[in-house]
Motif scaffolding. Sequence first.
Motif, PDB file in Angstrom:
ATOM      1  N   CYS A 165       7.812 -40.676 -33.106  1.00 38.36           N
ATOM      2  CA  CYS A 165       6.693 -41.184 -33.877  1.00 38.36           C
ATOM      3  C   CYS A 165       5.897 -40.049 -34.489  1.00 38.36           C
ATOM      4  O   CYS A 165       5.608 -39.064 -33.824  1.00 38.36           O
ATOM      5  CB  CYS A 165       5.787 -42.006 -32.954  1.00 38.36           C
ATOM      6  N   LYS A 167       2.966 -40.858 -36.161  1.00 38.87           N
ATOM      7  CA  LYS A 167       1.703 -41.489 -36.528  1.00 38.87           C
ATOM      8  C   LYS A 167       0.508 -40.861 -35.832  1.00 38.87           C
ATOM      9  O   LYS A 167      -0.597 -40.906 -36.347  1.00 38.87           O
ATOM     10  CB  LYS A 167       1.746 -42.996 -36.189  1.00 38.87           C
ATOM     11  N   PHE A 168       0.698 -40.329 -34.683  1.00 41.00           N
ATOM     12  CA  PHE A 168      -0.385 -39.671 -33.944  1.00 41.00           C
ATOM     13  C   PHE A 168      -1.648 -40.514 -33.817  1.00 41.00           C
ATOM     14  O   PHE A 168      -2.740 -40.071 -34.150  1.00 41.00           O
ATOM     15  CB  PHE A 168      -0.713 -38.293 -34.562  1.00 41.00           C
ATOM     16  N   CYS A 169      -1.510 -41.721 -33.350  1.00 41.59           N
ATOM     17  CA  CYS A 169      -2.693 -42.480 -32.959  1.00 41.59           C
ATOM     18  C   CYS A 169      -3.391 -41.625 -31.897  1.00 41.59           C
ATOM     19  O   CYS A 169      -2.719 -41.031 -31.045  1.00 41.59           O
ATOM     20  CB  CYS A 169      -2.292 -43.830 -32.371  1.00 41.59           C
ATOM     21  N   PHE A 171      -4.893 -41.977 -29.241  1.00 42.29           N
ATOM     22  CA  PHE A 171      -4.842 -42.277 -27.803  1.00 42.29           C
ATOM     23  C   PHE A 171      -3.455 -42.071 -27.202  1.00 42.29           C
ATOM     24  O   PHE A 171      -3.278 -42.186 -25.998  1.00 42.29           O
ATOM     25  CB  PHE A 171      -5.260 -43.741 -27.549  1.00 42.29           C
ATOM     26  N   CYS A 172      -2.439 -41.805 -28.036  1.00 38.47           N
ATOM     27  CA  CYS A 172      -1.056 -42.043 -27.622  1.00 38.47           C
ATOM     28  C   CYS A 172      -0.237 -40.777 -27.366  1.00 38.47           C
ATOM     29  O   CYS A 172      -0.300 -39.821 -28.145  1.00 38.47           O
ATOM     30  CB  CYS A 172      -0.368 -42.895 -28.689  1.00 38.47           C
ATOM     31  N   VAL A 174       3.134 -40.787 -27.211  1.00 40.32           N
ATOM     32  CA  VAL A 174       4.512 -40.898 -27.713  1.00 40.32           C
ATOM     33  C   VAL A 174       4.916 -39.781 -28.695  1.00 40.32           C
ATOM     34  O   VAL A 174       6.011 -39.228 -28.566  1.00 40.32           O
ATOM     35  CB  VAL A 174       4.766 -42.312 -28.297  1.00 40.32           C
ATOM     36  N   PRO A 175       4.049 -39.412 -29.664  1.00 40.93           N
ATOM     37  CA  PRO A 175       4.471 -38.345 -30.569  1.00 40.93           C
ATOM     38  C   PRO A 175       4.772 -37.032 -29.840  1.00 40.93           C
ATOM     39  O   PRO A 175       5.541 -36.201 -30.330  1.00 40.93           O
ATOM     40  CB  PRO A 175       3.273 -38.179 -31.506  1.00 40.93           C
ATOM     41  N   GLN A 209      10.382 -46.637 -31.644  1.00 38.37           N
ATOM     42  CA  GLN A 209       8.937 -46.563 -31.412  1.00 38.37           C
ATOM     43  C   GLN A 209       8.186 -47.033 -32.651  1.00 38.37           C
ATOM     44  O   GLN A 209       7.115 -47.601 -32.575  1.00 38.37           O
ATOM     45  CB  GLN A 209       8.513 -45.121 -31.093  1.00 38.37           C
ATOM     46  N   ASN A 210       8.792 -46.712 -33.814  1.00 35.31           N
ATOM     47  CA  ASN A 210       8.274 -47.152 -35.103  1.00 35.31           C
ATOM     48  C   ASN A 210       9.444 -47.677 -35.891  1.00 35.31           C
ATOM     49  O   ASN A 210       9.835 -47.104 -36.893  1.00 35.31           O
ATOM     50  CB  ASN A 210       7.669 -45.965 -35.842  1.00 35.31           C
ATOM     51  N   HIS A 242       4.909 -50.753 -37.023  1.00 37.48           N
ATOM     52  CA  HIS A 242       3.558 -50.292 -37.363  1.00 37.48           C
ATOM     53  C   HIS A 242       3.118 -50.997 -38.647  1.00 37.48           C
ATOM     54  O   HIS A 242       3.903 -51.092 -39.585  1.00 37.48           O
ATOM     55  CB  HIS A 242       3.554 -48.770 -37.575  1.00 37.48           C
ATOM     56  N   GLN A 269      -4.134 -52.998 -32.099  1.00 39.54           N
ATOM     57  CA  GLN A 269      -4.924 -52.167 -31.173  1.00 39.54           C
ATOM     58  C   GLN A 269      -6.404 -52.514 -31.110  1.00 39.54           C
ATOM     59  O   GLN A 269      -6.994 -52.508 -30.042  1.00 39.54           O
ATOM     60  CB  GLN A 269      -4.774 -50.648 -31.453  1.00 39.54           C
ATOM     61  N   ARG A 281      -5.456 -44.958 -36.914  1.00 34.98           N
ATOM     62  CA  ARG A 281      -4.400 -45.935 -37.157  1.00 34.98           C
ATOM     63  C   ARG A 281      -3.956 -45.975 -38.616  1.00 34.98           C
ATOM     64  O   ARG A 281      -2.874 -46.467 -38.934  1.00 34.98           O
ATOM     65  CB  ARG A 281      -4.885 -47.334 -36.734  1.00 34.98           C
TER      66      ARG A 281
HETATM   67 FE1  SF4 Z   1       3.085 -43.883 -32.583  1.00 32.75          FE
HETATM   68 FE2  SF4 Z   1       2.687 -46.386 -31.662  1.00 32.75          FE
HETATM   69 FE3  SF4 Z   1       1.833 -44.264 -30.248  1.00 32.75          FE
HETATM   70 FE4  SF4 Z   1       0.601 -44.921 -32.540  1.00 32.75          FE
HETATM   71  S1  SF4 Z   1       0.707 -46.182 -30.661  1.00 32.75           S
HETATM   72  S2  SF4 Z   1       1.237 -42.843 -31.913  1.00 32.75           S
HETATM   73  S3  SF4 Z   1       2.319 -45.641 -33.771  1.00 32.75           S
HETATM   74  S4  SF4 Z   1       3.968 -44.773 -30.728  1.00 32.75           S
END
Ligand code: SF4
Length: 445
Positions: A165, A167-169, A171-172, A174-175, A209-210, A242, A269, A281
Motif C-alpha cells: 500500500c 496510501k499511508f493513512c 494510523f496504519c 500496512v505501508p 491491501q488496495n 480504497h 474509517q 485518507r
Molecule cells: Fe493502506 Fe488501507 Fe492502511 Fe490506508 S488503511 S494505509 S489504504 S492498508
Amino acid sequence: MNVPASERRLYIKTYGCQMNVYDSERLADTLRPLGYRLAEDPAGADLVVLNTCHIREKAAEKVYSELGQLARLKAQKAAAGEAMLVAVAGCVAQAEGAEIVARQPAVDLVVGPQAYHRLPELIARTHRAAGERLAADFAPEEKFDSLPERTSSAVTAFLTVQEGCDKFCSFCVVPYTRGSEFSRAPAAIEAEARALVARGAREITLLGQNVNAYAGEGGLAGLIRRLAKIPGLARLRYTTSHPRDMTDELIGAHAEVEALMPYLHLPVQAGSDRVLKAMNRGHTAGDYLRLVEKIRRARPDIALSGDFIAGFPGEREADFEATLDLAREVAYASAFSFKYSRRPGTPAAQAPGQIPEALKAERLARLQAVLEESQAAFNAAQVGRVLPVLIDKPGRDAGQVAGRSPYLQAVHGQGPQSLIGQVVPVRIASAGRNSLAGALQLAPA
Ligand code: SF4
Ligand code: 5AD
C-alpha cells in the motif's frame, strides 16, 4: 533434527486478514516438498508457524502470549528428546523481527511476508545449525514466482493479485509492513485461477491491501472481465478497496459482469472531514457518499461493507457524530469497526489529542449499535426472497448444508452434502444478525 522427512508435521496459526489466510495456505504448499504435513495442534507439530497481524495492538500482543505458551511446549518436548521449531511469519515479523527474537528466545525463525518462498531454505539451515534468522526483505515478484503450485481444493478460494500500500493513512502500519504497491501480471493470475477452478473452486476472491489499485494491464476491471470467462468459475469477489481507486470501469463491471458478486468492502474509517484529513485518507465524507450513490446507480442491490475507527486522535464528539450519520446514511450490510490503536512508527501515534480508552470504548459501542441495526435490517430484507447460494460446506446440524448468498451472507438449510460446490436457489425463511436460514429449491428427482 532426526525426524524422517516423511513424518514432519506443521502447525500454522493464522491471525488477521484474508491475505494472511492466503499466505498460510501458500506457506503450507511451500513446506510440503520438505515433507511437512499439517498437524491438528502445536503439540503434534515439529514446526509451528504463527502467521501474524500487526494492524492493531491487541493482534500483536496475542502473538507474544501464544509464543509464551509455545516456549513452554518446546521446553517440555525438549525434555522428552523431541525438537520443535517455532517460526514467526507475517506483519509482526516484518515490523519487529529483532524484538521478537529478543523477547522470546524460543523463536527459531522470523520471516516477513515478502520472504515466504525462502522459508524452506531457512528451515533447512536451521535444521543444520542456528543459521540465519531474519528474512524480512522486500522482493514481491520473487515471492510469487517462487511459490509452488496451489494444492488447496476448497469451493471458495483466495487469490492475491496485489500487495502492499502506498496510501499511508496516518494510523496504519500496512505501508511499512507490506511495502509498496505491487501488482501481479494478469497471465500469472489467470493461470492460478484456472488451477484453482480445476481443483474445484467455484468462487474466487481477489485479494489485495488496495486491490482496486491493481495496476496490471486493464486494471482490476479488466482482470475481472478476463477471469469471468473461465469455464466453471461461478463467482468473483475482491477485497479490500480504497474509495480513491474506485474507477468508473470497475463500477461498470458491477453492472455488467454476471459473475461479479454484488458486494463491496469499501472502508471509510470516519465521517468527519477534519478527521479524514488528519487520517490522510485523501477523500471527504461527501466524496465517499457520492461514490456510494454512483455505485448504487450501477448495481442497486449491492451490499456495502466498511471499516471504521472510533476515537482517532483529536476526534471530537461532533466528529464522531458525523461518523454515525454517515454510517446511518450508507446503511451498511456489514461492517468492521475498531477502537483507534496507537501503532508505533505511524504519524497518528505521535499526534496530540489521544483519546482516553474509556471514551474510545464508549464511541465504539455507539457506532456498533448503529452498524448492527443496519446489518439486521439488510438481512431481514432478504426474508421471502429466493437467493442463489453457493453451497460450500456441511451445515452445523446433521442433514444441513451451508453457503453464501451473493451478498456474502451465511445461509444454511436442509440438503444433501452432494450439493457442495453448486449454486442452489434458496427461499429465505428467517434472518438472524449473522446468518440466514432457508429452504433449498431442489428440482424434483
Ligand atoms: Fe493502506 Fe488501507 Fe492502511 Fe490506508 S488503511 S494505509 S489504504 S492498508
Ligand atoms: N487502529 C485501529 N484500527 C486500525 N485499522 C488499521 N490500523 C488501525 C489502527 N491503528 C483498521 C482500519 C483498516 C482495517 C483493516 O483495520 O479500519 O481498514
